[in-house]
Write an enzyme that holds these catalytic residues in place. Structure first.
Site, PDB file in Angstrom:
ATOM      1  CB  ILE A   1      -0.900   0.034   1.255  1.00  0.00           C
ATOM      2  CG1 ILE A   1      -1.771  -1.219   1.311  1.00  0.00           C
ATOM      3  CG2 ILE A   1      -1.749   1.294   1.275  1.00  0.00           C
ATOM      4  CD1 ILE A   1      -2.625  -1.311   2.572  1.00  0.00           C
TER       5      ILE A   1
ATOM      6  CG  ASP B   1      -8.055  15.743   0.949  1.00  0.00           C
ATOM      7  OD1 ASP B   1      -7.055  15.546   1.680  1.00  0.00           O
ATOM      8  OD2 ASP B   1      -8.440  16.875   0.591  1.00  0.00           O
TER       9      ASP B   1
ATOM     10  CG  ASN C   1       5.313   9.138  -0.272  1.00  0.00           C
ATOM     11  OD1 ASN C   1       6.456   9.565  -0.204  1.00  0.00           O
ATOM     12  ND2 ASN C   1       4.440   9.602  -1.150  1.00  0.00           N
TER      13      ASN C   1
ATOM     14  CE1 TYR D   1       6.547  17.948   5.490  1.00  0.00           C
ATOM     15  CE2 TYR D   1       8.692  18.784   6.171  1.00  0.00           C
ATOM     16  CZ  TYR D   1       7.935  17.915   5.414  1.00  0.00           C
ATOM     17  OH  TYR D   1       8.555  17.007   4.596  1.00  0.00           O
TER      18      TYR D   1
ATOM     19  CE  LYS E   1       7.304  14.508   6.606  1.00  0.00           C
ATOM     20  NZ  LYS E   1       6.814  13.299   5.963  1.00  0.00           N
TER      21      LYS E   1
HETATM   22  N1  LIG Z   1      10.814  15.790  -2.047  1.00  0.00           N
HETATM   23  C1  LIG Z   1      11.674  16.093  -1.068  1.00  0.00           C
HETATM   24  O1  LIG Z   1      12.716  16.702  -1.295  1.00  0.00           O
HETATM   25  C2  LIG Z   1      11.380  15.653   0.359  1.00  0.00           C
HETATM   26  C3  LIG Z   1      12.205  16.098   1.397  1.00  0.00           C
HETATM   27  C4  LIG Z   1      11.941  15.699   2.707  1.00  0.00           C
HETATM   28  C5  LIG Z   1      10.900  14.838   2.956  1.00  0.00           C
HETATM   29  N2  LIG Z   1      10.099  14.414   1.938  1.00  0.00           N
HETATM   30  C6  LIG Z   1       8.975  13.539   2.255  1.00  0.00           C
HETATM   31  O2  LIG Z   1       8.807  12.560   1.234  1.00  0.00           O
HETATM   32  C7  LIG Z   1       7.416  12.291   1.047  1.00  0.00           C
HETATM   33  C8  LIG Z   1       7.019  12.501  -0.416  1.00  0.00           C
HETATM   34  O3  LIG Z   1       7.366  13.796  -0.835  1.00  0.00           O
HETATM   35  P1  LIG Z   1       7.284  14.210  -2.374  1.00  0.00           P
HETATM   36  O4  LIG Z   1       8.098  15.443  -2.511  1.00  0.00           O
HETATM   37  O5  LIG Z   1       7.575  13.049  -3.248  1.00  0.00           O
HETATM   38  O6  LIG Z   1       5.744  14.624  -2.516  1.00  0.00           O
HETATM   39  P2  LIG Z   1       4.973  15.142  -3.829  1.00  0.00           P
HETATM   40  O7  LIG Z   1       5.809  15.018  -5.048  1.00  0.00           O
HETATM   41  O8  LIG Z   1       4.415  16.487  -3.498  1.00  0.00           O
HETATM   42  O9  LIG Z   1       3.774  14.090  -3.927  1.00  0.00           O
HETATM   43  C9  LIG Z   1       2.804  14.047  -2.952  1.00  0.00           C
HETATM   44  C10 LIG Z   1       1.843  12.900  -3.236  1.00  0.00           C
HETATM   45  O10 LIG Z   1       0.866  12.885  -2.224  1.00  0.00           O
HETATM   46  C11 LIG Z   1      -0.438  13.081  -2.793  1.00  0.00           C
HETATM   47  N3  LIG Z   1      -1.164  13.915  -1.843  1.00  0.00           N
HETATM   48  C12 LIG Z   1      -0.830  15.160  -1.420  1.00  0.00           C
HETATM   49  N4  LIG Z   1      -1.725  15.583  -0.515  1.00  0.00           N
HETATM   50  C13 LIG Z   1      -2.634  14.594  -0.359  1.00  0.00           C
HETATM   51  C14 LIG Z   1      -3.794  14.448   0.433  1.00  0.00           C
HETATM   52  N5  LIG Z   1      -4.226  15.413   1.236  1.00  0.00           N
HETATM   53  N6  LIG Z   1      -4.491  13.291   0.353  1.00  0.00           N
HETATM   54  C15 LIG Z   1      -4.094  12.308  -0.483  1.00  0.00           C
HETATM   55  N7  LIG Z   1      -2.998  12.389  -1.256  1.00  0.00           N
HETATM   56  C16 LIG Z   1      -2.271  13.521  -1.203  1.00  0.00           C
HETATM   57  C17 LIG Z   1      -0.173  13.734  -4.149  1.00  0.00           C
HETATM   58  O11 LIG Z   1      -1.143  13.390  -5.113  1.00  0.00           O
HETATM   59  P3  LIG Z   1      -2.510  14.217  -5.327  1.00  0.00           P
HETATM   60  O12 LIG Z   1      -2.110  15.648  -5.458  1.00  0.00           O
HETATM   61  O13 LIG Z   1      -3.104  13.618  -6.547  1.00  0.00           O
HETATM   62  O14 LIG Z   1      -3.304  13.937  -4.106  1.00  0.00           O
HETATM   63  C18 LIG Z   1       1.126  13.053  -4.546  1.00  0.00           C
HETATM   64  O15 LIG Z   1       0.864  11.778  -5.067  1.00  0.00           O
HETATM   65  C19 LIG Z   1       6.678  13.204   2.011  1.00  0.00           C
HETATM   66  O16 LIG Z   1       6.430  12.482   3.199  1.00  0.00           O
HETATM   67  C20 LIG Z   1       7.663  14.317   2.278  1.00  0.00           C
HETATM   68  O17 LIG Z   1       7.443  14.934   3.534  1.00  0.00           O
HETATM   69  C21 LIG Z   1      10.301  14.823   0.650  1.00  0.00           C
END
Ligand SMILES: NC(=O)c1ccc[n+]([C@@H]2O[C@H](COP(=O)([O-])OP(=O)(O)OC[C@H]3O[C@@H](n4cnc5c(N)ncnc54)[C@H](OP(=O)(O)O)[C@@H]3O)[C@@H](O)[C@H]2O)c1
Length: 327
Positions: A66, A120, A144, A211, A215
């Protein structure tokens, strides 16, 4: 004469300076040895020590993974790589069309079953999602999904709804979905729960306080349930991730590859005391944070960094507002 008698004699001989210097040297040597050892352990963990095979969690045997927040970024990459490892997938995020396109692509490429569920997470977990999950043999859960502040904002000025959303998406929904999944994993005596963390969970991020706190919660909670579940064959861990940098930021592909190849490897004596730092540059940064300056130094650096981002974001908003007015 015994050693202790010799020490007493040395004191009596008024050779305190020599003894003090020797004690300092001893303490210094033990501190340096500890640091060198922790760096060697980190390098061993990151480059040599193998993680647990995904087969331990049901890969290729009909088990399901999942993934929350599966339609983009890191979640999407977990979907590709877990399908490649032959897990069936339940993909969850808000946008049905993106989920459907991803599911179609994965089914064609990897010959696994997929299901999608558009929801959501800020609105809680629907009852029928629980029913769907309870029908599946869940081997892996990737928590995630996360939401963040729109721009760095002082806590007291932050929008109440946004604060509630961060708590609901990043904490409450993770707890609920994990609680549904654990009994399924326990019944099979195997399971993998990965909680996507962040460096801001370890070094507090001023102006991204909710945020950052969410975390930190994930990291502590992961370690606690990881210990509770160990004897049930379930691995629960928080994976650290850095936002916005250059050499530190891996594309999702190598990052997820590193995470999945280091299941169960603690990641050296790093800043994040529990959880895993699979990606080499992350592990090194964790080590540097732990063993160079104290936490107040990093907190101040983070404050300056977020202040700078906030000022730039506010200036951009002003420019956009002025442009909209002049149209
Ligand atoms: N990217 C980084 O540099 C980074 C750094 C530190 C930590 N992280 C952590 O890594 C994880 C993923 O980050 P990411 O950057 O890959 O995220 P992302 O590209 O923004 O993707 C977020 C995903 O979550 C979905 N989503 C967002 N809000 C939602 C909601 N309220 N309900 C259901 N689905 C939702 C989005 O799809 P929809 O919009 O279609 O819902 C999308 O599939 C997160 O936990 C983040 O905190 C990332």
């Amino acid at each position: 004469m015994s050693v202790s008698e010799k020490v007493v004699q040395l004191f009596k001989d008024n050779d305190k300076a020599v003894i003090t210097a020797a004690l300092f040297a001893l303490v210094g040597a033990s501190v340096v040895t500890r640091r060198v050892f922790s760096l060697l352990k980190l390098l061993f963990d990151v480059y040599i020590r193998p993680g647990k095979s995904l087969k331990n969690f049901g890969a290729g045997r009909g088990a399901w993974a999942i993934i929350t927040g599966a339609s983009d970024g890191i979640g999407k990459e977990f979907a590709y790589q877990l399908a490649q490892a032959k897990f069936n997938l339940l993909l969850i995020s808000r946008t049905e069309s993106k989920l459907q396109a991803l599911a179609n692509e994965i089914e064609q490429k990897h010959n696994v079953e997929t299901r999608i569920y558009a929801m959501d997470f800020s609105k809680g977990i629907p009852e029928n999602l629980k029913e769907i999950i309870n029908q599946l043999d869940v081997g892996v859960l990737i928590n995630n999904v996360a939401t963040n502040h729109e721009i760095p904002t002082p806590f007291f000025l932050e929008n109440d709804q946004l604060i509630d959303n961060i708590v609901e998406v990043n904490i409450a929904s993770v707890l609920r979905i994990t609680k549904i999944v654990i009994p399924i994993m326990k019944a099979k005596n195997r399971g993998l729960i990965i909680n996507c963390g962040s460096f801001s969970g370890y070094v507090p991020s001023p102006y991204l306080s909710v945020y950052s706190g969410s975390k930190a919660f994930l990291s502590t909670w992961s370690a606690a349930i990881g210990m509770e579940l160990k004897s049930s064959g379930i691995t629960a861990t928080a994976m650290s991730k850095i936002r916005r940098a250059t050499w530190l930021i891996p594309y999702p592909k190598p990052y997820v590859k590193a995470v999945l190849s280091k299941i169960g490897v603690p990641g050296g004596a790093s800043a994040i005391p529990f959880g895993s730092n699979a990606y080499p540059s992350h592990a090194l940064v964790n080590w540097l944070i732990s063993y160079t300056f104290d936490m107040h130094f990093w907190l101040r650096r983070n404050f300056e960094h977020q202040t700078d981002i906030r000022n730039r974001a506010l200036r951009k908003r002003e420019r956009e507002a002025a442009a909209a007015k002049s149209q």
